[in-house]
Design an enzyme around this catalytic site. Structure first.
Site, short mmCIF file in Angstrom:
data_model
loop_
_atom_site.label_atom_id
_atom_site.label_comp_id
_atom_site.label_asym_id
_atom_site.label_seq_id
_atom_site.Cartn_x
_atom_site.Cartn_y
_atom_site.Cartn_z
CB CYS A 98 0.91 -10.53 19.14
SG CYS A 98 0.33 -9.32 20.30
NE ARG A 131 2.11 -11.55 13.29
CZ ARG A 131 1.10 -12.20 12.69
NH1 ARG A 131 1.28 -12.67 11.48
NH2 ARG A 131 -0.06 -12.38 13.28
CD1 TRP A 189 1.72 -3.39 16.95
CD2 TRP A 189 -0.46 -3.72 17.37
NE1 TRP A 189 1.01 -2.37 16.34
CE2 TRP A 189 -0.33 -2.54 16.59
CE3 TRP A 189 -1.73 -4.11 17.74
CZ2 TRP A 189 -1.40 -1.76 16.18
CZ3 TRP A 189 -2.82 -3.35 17.34
CH2 TRP A 189 -2.65 -2.18 16.57
CG ASN A 220 -1.77 -12.67 17.64
OD1 ASN A 220 -2.08 -11.52 17.94
ND2 ASN A 220 -1.69 -13.09 16.39
N GLY A 221 -4.01 -11.88 20.19
CA GLY A 221 -5.45 -11.62 20.10
C GLY A 221 -5.92 -10.81 21.28
CD GLU A 259 -1.05 2.47 -1.91
OE1 GLU A 259 -2.13 2.54 -1.29
OE2 GLU A 259 -0.05 1.91 -1.43
CE LYS A 271 2.36 1.93 0.94
NZ LYS A 271 1.18 1.37 0.69
CD GLU A 278 1.08 2.55 4.84
OE1 GLU A 278 1.39 2.45 3.65
OE2 GLU A 278 0.63 1.63 5.50
CG HIS A 287 -15.51 20.90 -5.68
ND1 HIS A 287 -16.51 21.76 -6.11
CD2 HIS A 287 -15.15 20.16 -6.75
CE1 HIS A 287 -16.77 21.51 -7.39
NE2 HIS A 287 -15.95 20.55 -7.81
CE LYS A 342 2.92 -6.67 4.39
NZ LYS A 342 3.15 -5.53 3.48
C1 AGP Z 1 -0.53 -1.02 3.56
O1 AGP Z 1 0.59 -0.19 3.19
C2 AGP Z 1 -1.17 -0.50 4.77
N1 AGP Z 1 -0.23 -0.76 5.85
C3 AGP Z 1 -2.54 -0.99 5.14
O2 AGP Z 1 -3.40 0.03 4.74
C4 AGP Z 1 -3.03 -2.31 4.53
O3 AGP Z 1 -3.20 -2.15 3.15
C5 AGP Z 1 -4.40 -2.65 5.15
O4 AGP Z 1 -4.21 -2.87 6.52
C6 AGP Z 1 -5.04 -3.88 4.51
O5 AGP Z 1 -4.22 -4.99 4.69
P1 AGP Z 1 -4.57 -6.33 3.89
O6 AGP Z 1 -4.30 -6.06 2.43
O7 AGP Z 1 -3.65 -7.37 4.46
O8 AGP Z 1 -6.01 -6.65 4.12
#
Ligand code: AGP
Length: 628
Positions: A2, A27, A77, A101-102, A497, A501, A504, A520, A623
């Site tokens: 949030c 976020r 959220w 938020n929380g 990565e 990506k 995502e 394997h 985020k």
């Molecule tokens: C990043 O592309 C991802 N959305 C996610 O895995 C992110 O890296 C992870 O939540 C960790 O976030 P942070 O670096 O703010 O701790």
């Protein structure tokens, strides 16, 4: 997660709140709303979906609504209760309105008491319950502040709340008990409270990050801080944020993600220059004297992180062990926090987090501090919880990253970890000076090579040589069941990565594998419906990678190769080919991950655009993941 924003001052609040919520869109959210104090009465506009839906409601509102100078806003959220207008914030109970938020963990118990007192919550949320508690406390004669302090003692969980009351128009109060909250007052006397600094920056770069257990009270021209438990007034020094509001604009790019990929040459330089200070006698001036003492004591290093940051950590592990000859343990924070850890007092635990607010990573760092283990934070956000709670902090200088999928922060995290490895090696003389001198010299070449990769003067999807190469490849793929990224050595973290990506921002199925692991098991899945993205530069693992590619080819999978310029052999066995820049051939193989990173990022970006995804705000993602 949030997003919260509050304003009270000398300007119309409605659009300030909406713009503040737009700065918090990254976020992740599923509904929005704002509440304004209009002639001593609270008016709320809220809706499910995008902020624009709430803006449409505002457009139908009265002039008085738009003339209001105080209000609060929220992007939700969903946690308790599905995304809906009823569950959207702000929540109004009588003369009180709040945003939250929380998570309130004792919500069931609170709800039972509220129902027993004859109240009828309209939503499924835990947040609305707080409004009833506040209302009841004020019915007992308590002021808004006292009511909030008393209610705060009854809540269990991690939360931040911002409230207003019709009985005290113009007053905005915020409390922090976990989820971040930042406050500011500008030169005109406008006060703001928000979940992070970005909504405040158009007014002032001087902001105050509340500590857990603190309350902020804002009225036009006055901002005060209090201890939530005792009610005692406290003094808080503001932090000067180096970011400016214009850095949070797209500046002509179609997406923040593309802009931020293209910012990488600049932010790589900024992060590098913080360490390779020409004036410094130190070859790798990674830490000041206080921090150096903490870092140099380390006999073993534990890196903890989540998601993309964990992938940067894997690169860091390889570099620290190879260059500084110190053993490194890399842990997923969400797993490590539940493990019985057997650490020696000389251990150093490093939390890697671009947001500095990831709950799982924070819990580990707090736990380690309780155990007396030294902690270091590598983060991108000044004033973040991780930055303030670790024993030492090193900032990446990626600037504000609005795209939810981490791009430039990943590159800067990786660079910081490399510089940490070189710093340790230079201090411990575990690496001969020629190698360190070469690495230091060649680090300075990286931004120029990166700049050639992403020509950020042209801001469309044909704006770089890689995208001009990637787009036709993606357009020719046809039906794809999934993408397998493969890499060895330093390219294995990039395979992981690259897969993350792609998942995502395109929602395609993608997996990252160590090249040697395909045989394997995963190789069983290979057929023409699978595209294997092979990250195989001419590095120390090249020959083995070639064998793995032959195995992949023999199973009929399609291969998209990312390799060294002029490697005609590799190009000949790939169905699609992306060559690294010619200049990269002279770069030490340890530094190649910095050159390859934009390739995997632009591949994911282009695939997301091709599939018409919301690449800046992918579904279900946030985020900063401040819940566990
Ligand atoms: C990043 O592309 C991802 N959305 C996610 O895995 C992110 O890296 C992870 O939540 C960790 O976030 P942070 O670096 O703010 O701790």
């Amino acid at each position: 997660m949030c997003g919260i924003v509050g304003f009270s001052g000398f300007r119309p609040a409605a659009n300030i709140l909406i713009q503040g919520l737009k700065y918090l869109e990254y976020r992740g959210y599923d509904s929005t709303g704002i509440a304004l104090m209009v002639d001593h009465k609270i008016q709320i506009k809220k809706s499910q979906g995008r902020i624009e839906n709430t803006e449409k409601l505002m457009a139908l509102s009265s002039d008085q609504f738009h003339q209001s100078t105080s209000g609060i806003g929220h992007t939700r959220w969903a946690t308790h209760g599905k995304p809906s207008t009823e569950n959207a914030h702000p929540h109004k109970t009588g003369h009180v309105v709040l945003v939250h938020n929380g998570i309130i963990e004792n919500d069931l118990e609170l709800r039972a008491g509220i129902l027993a007192r004859g109240h009828f919550p309209l939503s499924e949320t835990d947040s609305e319950l707080i409004g009833f508690l506040l209302f009841d406390e004020m019915e007992r004669g308590h002021s808004l502040e006292v009511a909030l302090r008393r209610v705060s003692q009854t809540l269990v969980g991690q939360w931040s709340i911002v409230i207003m009351s019709e009985r005290e128009p113009g007053k905005v109060i915020g409390v922090r008990n976990g989820s971040p909250l930042v406050a500011s007052i500008d030169s005109e006397g406008n006060v703001m409270v928000a979940s992070d600094a970005q909504p405040l920056l158009p007014f002032t770069q001087s902001v105050t990050f509340l500590e857990p257990g603190e309350m902020v009270v804002g009225t036009p021209g006055l901002l005060m801080f209090f201890d939530l438990l005792t009610g005692r007034k406290i003094h808080r020094e503001p932090t000067l944020i180096k970011w400016t509001a214009d850095r949070m604009e797209k500046n002509g790019f179609p997406h923040y993600m593309l802009k931020e990929i293209y910012e990488q040459p600049k932010v790589f330089t900024q992060t590098l220059q913080e360490v390779l200070l020409p004036s410094s006698s130190e070859p790798f001036n990674f830490a000041n004297e206080k921090n150096s003492e903490i870092l140099l004591k380390a006999e073993e290093i534990i890196l903890v992180a989540c998601g993309t940051s964990w992938h940067a950590g894997l690169l860091g592990k390889y570099w620290i062990e190879k260059i500084a000859k110190i053993p490194v343990q890399l842990e997923y924070a969400s797993e490590y926090r539940y493990r019985e850890t057997c650490l020696r007092p000389s251990a150093l635990v490093i939390g890697i987090s671009q947001s500095g607010e990831t709950a799982d990573t924070l819990v580990v760092i707090r736990d380690m501090k309780r155990k007396g283990v030294s902690t270091l934070a590598i983060t991108n956000v000044q004033g973040s919880s991780l930055a303030r709670e670790a024993d030492a902090v090193v900032f990446t200088h990626a600037g504000p990253e609005i795209g939810v999928a981490a791009t430039k922060t990943f590159l800067c995290q990786s660079l910081s970890l490399f510089l940490f490895a070189a710093f340790l090696a230079s201090k411990r003389t575990t690496q001969n000076s020629d190698v360190l001198s070469r690495l230091r010299r060649e680090l300075n070449f990286i931004p120029k090579i990166l700049n050639n990769i992403s020509n950020s003067t042209i801001k469309n999807s044909e704006s770089s040589e890689i995208l001009r190469a990637i787009n036709p490849i993606l357009n020719s793929l046809g039906s794809v069941k999934g993408f397998f990224f493969m890499g060895r050595g330093h390219c294995f973290p990039l395979a992981l990565e690259g897969a993350l990506k792609l998942k995502e921002v395109s929602y395609d199925h993608a997996e990252g594998h160590a090249s040697g692991e395909l045989k394997h098991g995963p190789i069983a899945m290979l057929d023409p419906s699978i595209v294997v993205v092979a990250i195989a530069p001419q590095d120390p693992w090249y020959t083995k990678n070639r064998s793995n590619l032959e195995e992949v080819k023999a199973r009929g999978a399609r291969i998209l190769g990312i390799g060294t310029y002029g490697d005609t052999y590799l190009q000949s066995i790939c169905d699609y080919w992306l060559a690294l820049p010619a200049e990269a051939q002279s770069i030490h193989s340890d530094l190649l991950p910095f050159i390859i990173t934009p390739y995997i990022q632009l591949l994911a970006y282009a695939r997301g655009v091709q599939l018409q995804r919301d690449v800046d705000k992918p579904r279900n993602l946030a985020k900063s993941v401040t819940v566990e």
